[in-house]
Scaffold this active site. Structure first.
Site, short mmCIF file in Angstrom:
data_model
loop_
_atom_site.label_atom_id
_atom_site.label_comp_id
_atom_site.label_asym_id
_atom_site.label_seq_id
_atom_site.Cartn_x
_atom_site.Cartn_y
_atom_site.Cartn_z
N PHE A 15 0.85 -0.87 -0.29
CA PHE A 15 0.12 0.03 -0.04
C PHE A 15 0.74 1.31 -0.17
O PHE A 15 0.27 1.90 -0.34
CB PHE A 15 -1.22 0.17 1.36
CG PHE A 15 -1.93 1.09 1.15
CD1 PHE A 15 -3.10 1.33 0.22
CD2 PHE A 15 -1.63 2.38 1.51
CE1 PHE A 15 -4.35 2.05 0.54
CE2 PHE A 15 -2.88 3.18 1.70
CZ PHE A 15 -3.91 2.90 1.30
N CYS B 270 3.99 -7.55 -2.92
CA CYS B 270 3.13 -9.09 -3.55
C CYS B 270 2.22 -8.96 -1.99
O CYS B 270 1.88 -8.60 -1.05
CB CYS B 270 4.59 -9.84 -3.09
SG CYS B 270 3.72 -12.33 -3.13
N GLU C 295 -8.75 -14.17 2.86
CA GLU C 295 -9.97 -14.81 3.25
C GLU C 295 -10.80 -13.42 2.95
O GLU C 295 -12.33 -13.83 3.37
CB GLU C 295 -10.73 -15.15 4.39
CG GLU C 295 -9.42 -16.79 4.44
CD GLU C 295 -9.70 -17.62 5.62
OE1 GLU C 295 -10.49 -17.25 6.35
OE2 GLU C 295 -8.85 -18.06 5.87
N HIS D 133 -9.91 -7.42 2.13
CA HIS D 133 -8.28 -6.51 1.85
C HIS D 133 -7.51 -6.56 0.51
O HIS D 133 -7.46 -5.42 0.35
CB HIS D 133 -7.75 -7.04 3.31
CG HIS D 133 -6.13 -6.59 3.42
ND1 HIS D 133 -6.37 -4.63 4.01
CD2 HIS D 133 -5.05 -6.69 3.35
CE1 HIS D 133 -5.59 -4.48 3.92
NE2 HIS D 133 -4.51 -5.68 3.92
N ILE E 136 -0.75 -11.60 -1.57
CA ILE E 136 -1.63 -12.62 -1.40
C ILE E 136 -2.56 -12.56 -1.39
O ILE E 136 -3.09 -11.78 -0.09
CB ILE E 136 -1.08 -13.67 -0.63
CG1 ILE E 136 0.94 -13.45 -0.93
CG2 ILE E 136 -0.95 -14.75 -0.56
CD1 ILE E 136 2.03 -14.04 -0.41
#
Length: 158
Positions: free
Chosen positions: A66, A89, A94, A97, A91
């Site tokens: 960010f 990176c 769940e 975000h 990833i």
């Protein structure tokens, strides 16, 4: 994009100019450090292989992907910087975000390049898992850091 047909580390030699007098800023996210350090190494090696002078490459770390946008802006506003390469990176998790971060970073990096009229390169992986990230950070699909660096070189030859 890396796939079974395309390796991130392979590229055309078109539009590659002398970059020995060019100054590069590499902004590297500290989050997912195993991946981002490999991306940095790939970018660094590619710049040097294509004629960049080590003393003309500046590395700045930011806490996460960010923050790449603001780091890129701080470096892009420096007149002596010819191109900025952002390496990170994010990833998939769940929650949403992932979507918010990826969208903000992609738009932010694009806007910095437009604002300062210089190449600001998106070298951010957005994989589903750690294995996919490692496959694209020096693994079986090459290194997105290589791709980001050669993109900067080619844009300087535009």
């Amino acid at each position: 994009m890396a796939s079974t047909q395309k390796n991130l580390s392979q590229h055309s030699e078109k539009n590659i100019q002398d970059i020995s007098g060019k100054k590069f800023a590499l902004i590297v996210s500290e989050w997912n450090e195993e991946v981002t350090e490999s991306l940095f190494q790939g970018a660094m090696e590619t710049l040097l292989k294509n004629g960049a002078i080590k003393g003309n490459i500046i590395r700045k770390n930011v806490p996460g992907s960010f923050e790449l946008t603001l780091g890129a802006q701080w470096m892009a506003q420096e007149e002596e910087i010819d191109a900025v390469i952002c390496l990170g990176c994010v990833i998939q998790g769940e929650t949403k975000h992932f979507d918010f971060i990826c969208d903000a970073v992609a738009n932010g990096i694009t806007n910095v390049g437009i604002k300062y009229n210089k190449p600001v390169i998106f070298g951010v992986l957005t994989p589903d898992n750690q294995k996919q990230a490692l496959d694209r950070a020096g693994g079986k699909h090459g290194n997105k850091g290589d791709e980001a660096a050669i993109t900067a070189v080619k844009m300087l030859g535009f």
